[in-house]
Design an enzyme around this catalytic site. Sequence first.
Site, PDB file in Angstrom:
ATOM      1  N   GLU A  44     -22.808 -30.549-122.313  1.00  0.00           N
ATOM      2  CA  GLU A  44     -23.521 -31.142-123.432  1.00  0.00           C
ATOM      3  C   GLU A  44     -22.847 -32.484-123.710  1.00  0.00           C
ATOM      4  O   GLU A  44     -21.622 -32.530-123.872  1.00  0.00           O
ATOM      5  CB  GLU A  44     -23.411 -30.232-124.660  1.00  0.00           C
ATOM      6  CG  GLU A  44     -24.269 -30.755-125.778  1.00  0.00           C
ATOM      7  CD  GLU A  44     -24.163 -29.957-127.074  1.00  0.00           C
ATOM      8  OE1 GLU A  44     -23.606 -28.843-127.067  1.00  0.00           O
ATOM      9  OE2 GLU A  44     -24.640 -30.485-128.092  1.00  0.00           O
ATOM     10  N   ARG A 270     -13.039 -18.608-119.349  1.00  0.00           N
ATOM     11  CA  ARG A 270     -12.758 -20.032-119.482  1.00  0.00           C
ATOM     12  C   ARG A 270     -11.266 -20.276-119.313  1.00  0.00           C
ATOM     13  O   ARG A 270     -10.442 -19.383-119.453  1.00  0.00           O
ATOM     14  CB  ARG A 270     -13.244 -20.564-120.815  1.00  0.00           C
ATOM     15  CG  ARG A 270     -12.604 -19.933-122.043  1.00  0.00           C
ATOM     16  CD  ARG A 270     -13.010 -20.654-123.327  1.00  0.00           C
ATOM     17  NE  ARG A 270     -14.417 -20.951-123.402  1.00  0.00           N
ATOM     18  CZ  ARG A 270     -14.898 -22.183-123.639  1.00  0.00           C
ATOM     19  NH1 ARG A 270     -14.104 -23.203-123.827  1.00  0.00           N
ATOM     20  NH2 ARG A 270     -16.185 -22.389-123.709  1.00  0.00           N
ATOM     21  N   LYS A 280     -14.117 -29.220-127.772  1.00  0.00           N
ATOM     22  CA  LYS A 280     -14.489 -30.613-127.991  1.00  0.00           C
ATOM     23  C   LYS A 280     -14.452 -30.967-129.472  1.00  0.00           C
ATOM     24  O   LYS A 280     -14.119 -32.082-129.835  1.00  0.00           O
ATOM     25  CB  LYS A 280     -15.889 -30.869-127.421  1.00  0.00           C
ATOM     26  CG  LYS A 280     -15.854 -31.092-125.920  1.00  0.00           C
ATOM     27  CD  LYS A 280     -17.212 -31.499-125.403  1.00  0.00           C
ATOM     28  CE  LYS A 280     -18.075 -30.291-125.130  1.00  0.00           C
ATOM     29  NZ  LYS A 280     -19.311 -30.587-124.419  1.00  0.00           N
TER      30      LYS A 280
HETATM   31  P1  ATP Z   1     -16.070 -26.832-125.666  1.00  0.00           P
HETATM   32  O1  ATP Z   1     -15.934 -25.388-126.050  1.00  0.00           O
HETATM   33  O2  ATP Z   1     -14.816 -27.449-125.175  1.00  0.00           O
HETATM   34  O3  ATP Z   1     -16.758 -27.666-126.681  1.00  0.00           O
HETATM   35  P2  ATP Z   1     -18.465 -26.386-124.318  1.00  0.00           P
HETATM   36  O4  ATP Z   1     -18.610 -25.106-123.613  1.00  0.00           O
HETATM   37  O5  ATP Z   1     -19.151 -26.480-125.608  1.00  0.00           O
HETATM   38  O6  ATP Z   1     -16.952 -26.782-124.398  1.00  0.00           O
HETATM   39  P3  ATP Z   1     -20.175 -27.769-122.548  1.00  0.00           P
HETATM   40  O7  ATP Z   1     -20.417 -29.221-122.461  1.00  0.00           O
HETATM   41  O8  ATP Z   1     -21.260 -26.902-123.001  1.00  0.00           O
HETATM   42  O9  ATP Z   1     -18.903 -27.599-123.454  1.00  0.00           O
HETATM   43  O10 ATP Z   1     -19.575 -27.233-121.186  1.00  0.00           O
HETATM   44  C1  ATP Z   1     -20.116 -27.526-119.925  1.00  0.00           C
HETATM   45  C2  ATP Z   1     -19.712 -26.452-118.974  1.00  0.00           C
HETATM   46  O11 ATP Z   1     -18.301 -26.363-118.887  1.00  0.00           O
HETATM   47  C3  ATP Z   1     -20.217 -25.106-119.417  1.00  0.00           C
HETATM   48  O12 ATP Z   1     -20.761 -24.441-118.303  1.00  0.00           O
HETATM   49  C4  ATP Z   1     -18.999 -24.413-119.936  1.00  0.00           C
HETATM   50  O13 ATP Z   1     -19.100 -23.035-119.741  1.00  0.00           O
HETATM   51  C5  ATP Z   1     -17.888 -25.037-119.093  1.00  0.00           C
HETATM   52  N1  ATP Z   1     -16.621 -24.995-119.814  1.00  0.00           N
HETATM   53  C6  ATP Z   1     -16.369 -25.477-121.041  1.00  0.00           C
HETATM   54  N2  ATP Z   1     -15.098 -25.225-121.405  1.00  0.00           N
HETATM   55  C7  ATP Z   1     -14.524 -24.553-120.374  1.00  0.00           C
HETATM   56  C8  ATP Z   1     -13.223 -24.009-120.125  1.00  0.00           C
HETATM   57  N3  ATP Z   1     -12.264 -24.085-121.021  1.00  0.00           N
HETATM   58  N4  ATP Z   1     -13.008 -23.387-118.948  1.00  0.00           N
HETATM   59  C9  ATP Z   1     -13.974 -23.316-118.026  1.00  0.00           C
HETATM   60  N5  ATP Z   1     -15.213 -23.809-118.189  1.00  0.00           N
HETATM   61  C10 ATP Z   1     -15.498 -24.418-119.348  1.00  0.00           C
HETATM   62 MG    MG Z   2     -21.376 -25.345-124.582  1.00  0.00          MG
END
Ligand code: ATP
Ligand code: MG
Length: 576
Positions: A44, A270, A280
């Site tokens: 995102e 994760r 984020k």
């Molecule tokens: P955050 O929790 O840091 O805001 P998010 O999941 O909201 O991260 P996205 O932009 O939706 O951020 O993530 C893009 C991809 O990266 C998704 O498929 C998510 O599952 C993966 N991802 C995010 N954080 C991690 C992590 N700590 N380890 C592995 N994969 C991750």
């Molecule tokens: Mg997300």
Amino acid sequence: MGSSEADNNVRPAEKSLDFIRTIIGEDLKANKNDGRVATRFPPEPNGYLHIGHAKSICLNFGIAAEYGGTCNLRYDDTNPTKEEVEYVESIQEDVHWLGFDWGDRRFFASDYFERLYQYAIELIRAGKAYVDSLSAEEIRAYRGTLTEPGKDSPYRGRSVEKNLDLFQRMREGEFPDGAHVLRARIDMQSPNLNMRDPTIYRIRHASHHRTGDTWCIYPMYDFTHGLSDAIEGITHSICTLEFEDHRPLYDWFLDNLDVPCHPRQIEFARLNLNYTVMSKRKLLELVADGIVRGWDDPRMPTICGLRRRGYTPESIRSFCDRIGVAKKENVIDVALLEHAIREDLNRRARRVMCVLRPLRLVIDNYSEPGVEELEAVNNPEDPTAGTRKIPFSRELYIEHEDFSEQPPPKYHRLAPGRTVRLRYSYLITCTGLVKNERGEVTEVHCSYHPDSLNPQAADVPKAKATVHWVSAPHAVGIEARLYERLFSVEDPGAQPEGKNWKAHINPDSLVVLPGCRCEPSLAAAKLGDLFQFERLGYFCMDPDSTPAAPVFNRTVTLKDAWARIQKAHQAPQPGR
Ligand code: ATP
Ligand code: MG
């Protein structure tokens, strides 16, 4: 592609496969998806990517490469108020920098807004979605809890015609934010809260970074994500564990709509790192509050922060490979990440000498104005790296802490009457010192042993330590920035609701040393060059540098905590 062809691309059998690759291998064997493997990385664009995303990037692009498949870069851009073009661009830069390429497969969920709208209509027509006019608060109250079933909304029985009419008027902008939502009509009694008539569209009178003011209704993540996967022909939709409870909903949309394919959602744990926050939202807070200097502050776990700190893409990929993928939440020691960059830089970084806290040293028996060129090895790990000349003269700088007027036990470096080896140079013996009015040592006097360059020389004293140095008149001035972990506790996010997490910022996470002195070869350093400052750690040039005032970041010290931990516990690799 046939399955036999795909089989040829499967990783060599000797490399133990993680559970995701095992599933993919089985699907290929069963000739599912006609032997195709298609993954996607779906960020995102509401912030910069972090090391957790790197794990997901390495996994999705890595699998595509290993199985002869494809990996799309797809922006999940359904939230107009939090998303920005700046983030879209930084994500591309970071994925490329990590060494992956989506070719012409860059997509935006927002490109599918019209198709998604049509899918929503399809659900309404089938009696599987309805416009609800309860307030957000009422919807929450009606939803029930984990222990209580939900209650049907009074609007749940609206006719298809009424729903179609209202939904269209929602689109046309007739209603203010929050007046109505479109909900999937599933099951308000479901034990899974996600299945209790989830919202699939909401009204948001907000400009979107790509679609502008075309839309004032926006689809929700759960609805958008699976359908985008299906539209793109994704075969394996790999996501993190928190989406496990959403999988029934993911499947429900695909089962209840006429979609081109039904991707398989697979969840993995994760990446969590100790001493680090990784959401984020929190990273944005660090930036907004000025606790760090920006998203690319070298203390941040963002990809751009790690890059500025001097991490290489190779080291991050190797780290991600080493941690593997698991089905259970775990926390990785940040020392393993540091180990990965040390290992890479040890092979690649050019050795130079730099004095961080200079102490003047005069060699009284070295005849003026003599300057000698001594030969120094550029990288003992890399025979092709060659050697360079470093100037030696009567006046040098050594590290302040390499001299002690009253050496404590076990201190083997320079002290009155003691002899040490100057790296790549002579033995010197301390003959005197000069102090200022505050009693601080400001200058050390020594005599050198002219024969001591010759390893066979007999009548030279013994030295128990080697110290680094630079020739004072030839030295280049730099600013060094030394970093420590940003948090002083292992799990800064552990407090209830994470409320106090900012109370654990390490006050020493950044130390700036403006008056460092380096050997002259460093004057030619460029951004991206990798150095080991002998005995001090690995360094790289910072973009804040100007020709007159170069700035260097310490990427990591030389002390390998991970190697020590591993040796002590004979620990197996984590995550496997
Ligand atoms: P955050 O929790 O840091 O805001 P998010 O999941 O909201 O991260 P996205 O932009 O939706 O951020 O993530 C893009 C991809 O990266 C998704 O498929 C998510 O599952 C993966 N991802 C995010 N954080 C991690 C992590 N700590 N380890 C592995 N994969 C991750
Ligand atoms: Mg997300």
